[in-house]
Scaffold this active site. Sequence first.
Site, short mmCIF file in Angstrom:
data_model
loop_
_atom_site.label_atom_id
_atom_site.label_comp_id
_atom_site.label_asym_id
_atom_site.label_seq_id
_atom_site.Cartn_x
_atom_site.Cartn_y
_atom_site.Cartn_z
N GLY A 1 28.04 -19.13 106.86
CA GLY A 1 29.11 -18.88 107.80
C GLY A 1 29.23 -19.99 108.82
N GLY B 1 31.09 -20.53 112.59
CA GLY B 1 31.88 -19.96 113.66
C GLY B 1 32.23 -21.06 114.62
N GLY C 1 28.75 -22.43 116.08
CA GLY C 1 27.63 -22.96 115.34
C GLY C 1 27.72 -22.62 113.87
N VAL D 1 25.71 -20.85 110.44
CA VAL D 1 24.66 -19.94 110.01
C VAL D 1 24.22 -20.29 108.60
CG1 VAL D 1 23.99 -17.54 109.70
CG2 VAL D 1 25.74 -18.13 111.38
N LYS E 1 20.58 -19.41 112.60
CA LYS E 1 21.78 -19.79 113.35
C LYS E 1 21.48 -21.03 114.15
CE LYS E 1 25.39 -19.51 115.96
NZ LYS E 1 24.94 -20.68 116.67
N ASP F 1 30.83 -6.75 123.47
CA ASP F 1 31.70 -7.30 122.43
C ASP F 1 31.60 -6.46 121.16
OD1 ASP F 1 33.65 -8.93 121.45
OD2 ASP F 1 32.37 -10.68 121.13
#
Length: 742
Positions: free
Chosen positions: A417, A419, A422, A424, A438, A536
Site C-alpha cells: 500500500g 498512502g 508513506g 507499507v 510502515k 478518525d
Amino acid sequence: MLLHFIICVTMVVEGATTNNIAKPGCPTQCRNITVPYPFGIGTDCSLDESYSTICNTSYEPPKLFPTSGDLEVYNISDSEVRLATLVSYVCYNQSGFVDGVISGIDLRKHKVYTFSVKNKFTVIGCDDYALINGTDKDDFTSGCFGLCRKKPNVPYGQCSGIGCCQISIPKGLTYYDATLNTLRNHSDVLSFNECGYGFLVEEGSFKFSGATDLSADYTDFVKRIESTIPIVLDWVIAPNGTCADGNECKGNSTCYNVEGGGYRCKCENGYEGNPYLDHGCQDIDECNNQGTNPCHGVCINTLGGYNCTCLPGFYGDAYIKKGCEPIDTKDSNWSSPKYMIVMVSSMFTILAGIAGMCFGIRKRKLIRLREKFFEQNGGLLLKQKIKSQQSNEAMTLFSIEQLRKATNNYAQEKIIGKGAYGVVYKGVLLDKRVVAIKKSKLVDATQAEQFINEVMILTRVIHRNVVKLLGCCLEEEVPVLVYEFISNNTLFNHIHHRLGGMDWLSWENRLRVASEAASALAYLHSEISLPIIHRDVKSTNILLDENYTAKISDFGASRLVPLDHEQVTTLIQGTLGYLDPEYFNSSQLTEKSDVYSFGVVLAELITGKKPIGADRTNEEKNLATYFVNSVTGNRLFEIVEPRILREGTLEQLQEVGDLLKRCLSLVGRDRPTMKEVAVELDGLRKFTTHPWVQRETYSETKSSVLESVQSDLYEIPLIYGTNEWESYSGITDMVLKENNTR
Ligand SMILES: *[C@@H]1O[C@H](CO)[C@@H](O)[C@H](O)[C@H]1NC(C)=O
Ligand SMILES: *[C@@H]1O[C@H](CO)[C@@H](O)[C@H](O)[C@H]1NC(C)=O
Ligand SMILES: *[C@@H]1O[C@H](CO)[C@@H](O)[C@H](O)[C@H]1NC(C)=O
Ligand SMILES: *[C@@H]1O[C@H](CO)[C@@H](O)[C@H](O)[C@H]1NC(C)=O
Ligand SMILES: *[C@@H]1O[C@H](CO)[C@@H](O)[C@H](O)[C@H]1NC(C)=O
Ligand SMILES: *[C@@H]1O[C@H](CO)[C@@H](O)[C@H](O)[C@H]1NC(C)=O
Ligand SMILES: *[C@@H]1O[C@H](CO)[C@@H](O)[C@H](O)[C@H]1NC(C)=O
Ligand SMILES: *[C@@H]1O[C@H](CO)[C@@H](O)[C@H](O)[C@H]1NC(C)=O
Ligand SMILES: *[C@@H]1O[C@H](CO)[C@@H](O)[C@H](O)[C@H]1NC(C)=O
C-alpha cells in the site's frame, strides 16, 4: 415522539418487505429449519394438508414433523424435502438369530411426494443380502449383497461392494420396504460382524466406515443412521395435473411441469423469493453479488438483470475481466499508471545508483548516522519509557538489518500500500511472523516526543479488535513501524469495492464486525486508565483478518484524554463524511465524536452507500444527513441495501435504524456512549434468521474468497493510487499534518 417513530417504521416495513417465506401471519421457522410456503407450520398455513407440518416444542431443541407422519423433517427446499430414514436390520450370535426389524416408508397417502432418485438403497454386512420391494407405477423389486470373508480392509468412506453395497431406485417410487436375509447366519464372520443392515438414504450422506461400522453395536448404529442421515423426497403441486390446468404460480414466476406428474413454480431469471406467494418473487440486485454476476465497471441493476458498462474513459466489455480498454489517446500508453510507476521507480533506481557512487558511503559514517537518527527519532526517550514501564515484551525495537531482511531490502514487490504519508511493505521476520512494515515520510525532529507518546499508546492497547503494533525501528532516517499483518483488506473495500470476486459480507458478519469495532472503541474510551479518543473512525480504518474479525487501526490522530478533562481542544482533524459536525464547529473533542463517526460506518454497513455520494443530490450527498432524513421521513427501508432487508430481521433493522439516529445526533450529549452502542449491537446479533434463499455458507467459500481477496490487496493500492492501507499510516500521519500547520 420516539414511540411515534417506531410505529411508523413498523407500518412501512409491513408494506415494503412482505414476508416472502411463509404464508403471511404464519411462522417461518421451526428451530433453524425454514418452512417455505406451500409448506407451513400449523393448520391453515400450508397450501393443503399434504404440506402441513407440526413443530413439536416438547423436544429440546424442537423438532419438525409432517402433520401425518412421524419421521423428523431436516429441511425443505424448492423441490425436495429431507427427512429421517428407517433402518431394517438382523443380528446373529453363536446360537443363531438374536434380533431383527423389517422397515419401510409409505408415501401413498400424501400423493405429492415420491422418493428422489438421489437416494440409494444401501446394504451393510458381511453375510447379507437385502431385498427392496416397492411400488411406483408397477411393483419393483431389487436386491444387493454385502459380503466379506476376513476382517475387511475396506477403504474408509467408500461403499465399494465389500461389506457395503449400494443400488439405485427407480423414479416415482412411493412405497418401499427392505427385508434382510443371511446366507450362513453370519457364522463365519461373527468375530467382527454380527448384524446386517438395509436402508434407503441420500447418496453421499452416508459414509461407510469399514470395519468400525461392521462391528459397531447395532442399536448405536441404527440410532446414528435414523437420527442423522436423510432420505430425500421430491415434491410437486397437483400430482395428477399440469401447468396448463391452472396453477399456483404468482407474479414474476413461471410454472414448469415435472416429469412423472404435477408441476412446480420458480421465480423468473433475475428474480428471487417464493413463487407461490403474492409478491413473493422480487428483483435480484445483481450489482450486490459480484461473485456470480461479475462486473468490472459500472454496474446498474435492472428489473430481471443488470447492465454493466466500462468506467468513463474506457470502452469494451465490462462483463469480463480486463474487457475494458482506455479510450485511445496518442500517448495513452505512457500516461497509464503502470508505466508511471515503472518510470518513477526506474528513475529512483538510477538516482540511487548515482548517489551511491558519488558519495561512496563508508560504514563508519553510516553507524554514526544511525545513532543520530536514533536520537532524532526519540530513541533514547523511548528506551527510557520502556524501562520505566517494565513491560518491554509488548514493544520491540527492531534493528535496521532485521527489517531490511524482512522486506527484501524494501523491495518493490513487497509493497502492499501507498498512502499520502508513506509506504507499507509486507514482510516476514526471521521467526516467520508476517508483519506490515510502515515506512513513513520525513519527520521533524521536534515531533519526536509526540511520536513516542503515540507509539506508547498503541503498545498499551491490547485488545483483540485493535491492530497490534509490534514495535518500531528508529535507526532509519524516518521512523519505521511494525504492525501485525491483517490479511483480508479493509471494511471499506468489503462494502464498496466488491470487484474481483470479493465475497458479499453477510448481514450477520456485518453486525458482528460492527459490534467488534464498537467494543474496541468502547474499550479505548473507558476501560483503560487514560481514555483514548480515536478521532478518525472510518471504514478504511477497520481492517478484517482472515476470520473476518474486525481490527481497528490508525491511531495517528488519536488523543489521550487526561482523567480530569471531559474534553480537549485540538486542531480539527478527521475525514470528510465522518467528521462530527459539533466537533467541527467547536473544536471541542469528546468521546462522542468517535460515536458520530462510528454511526457513519454503521450507516455504510446497512445502506452499502459511501459516506459522501457523488451521485446523490446536495442535501443527500452526506450519508449521515441522508440517513437521518430518511429515518425521520419514515423511509428507512428505502435506503437499506436490498439484500440486507432480506438477510436481517425487522426488529434488527428497526433497532439499528434507531441506534444510528441517536449516534448521528447533531448534539454530542444526545448520542449514546460507545459502551451502550456495543451492548446494543451485541444484543441485536442474537436475532439472526436464515433467509429462504440459501447461500453458500462462509466456510464453504472461504478459501477461494481468500485467494481472490489477497490478490486484490496487492493490486488495488497501486492501480487506484488510493490510500487503501492508509490504515497503517498511523503515527506519522498525525506528525506530518501538524508539521504542515507550523
Ligand atoms: C440447525 O441446528 C442444528 C443443531 O440444533 C445443527 O446441527 C444444524 O447444522 C443447523 N442447520 C442449519 C441449516 O443451520
Ligand atoms: C410432541 O412429541 C411428544 C413426544 O413424542 C408427543 O407426546 C406429543 O404428542 C407431540 N406433540 C404434538 C403437538 O404432536
Ligand atoms: C438440506 O440438506 C442438504 C443435505 O443435508 C443440504 O445439502 C441442503 O443445502 C439443505 N437445504 C436447505 C434448504 O437447508
Ligand atoms: C445369543 O443371543 C441370545 C438372545 O440374545 C442369548 O439368549 C444367547 O445366550 C446368545 N448366545 C450366545 C452364545 O451368546
Ligand atoms: C412387496 O411388499 C408388499 C407389501 O408387503 C407385498 O404385498 C408384495 O407381495 C411384496 N412384493 C414382492 C415382490 O415381494
Ligand atoms: C440359521 O439359523 C436358523 C435358526 O436361527 C437355522 O434354522 C438355520 O439352519 C441356520 N442356517 C445356517 C446356514 O446355519
Ligand atoms: C387429481 O386427483 C384428485 C383426487 O385424487 C381429484 O380430486 C382432482 O380433481 C384431480 N385433478 C385433476 C386435474 O385431474
Ligand atoms: C415483480 O417484481 C417487481 C420488482 O421486484 C416488484 O416490484 C413487483 O411487485 C413484482 N410483481 C409481483 C406481481 O409480485
Ligand atoms: C441496459 O442496457 C440496454 C441495452 O444495452 C439498454 O437498452 C437499457 O436502457 C439499459 N438500462 C439501464 C437501466 O441502463
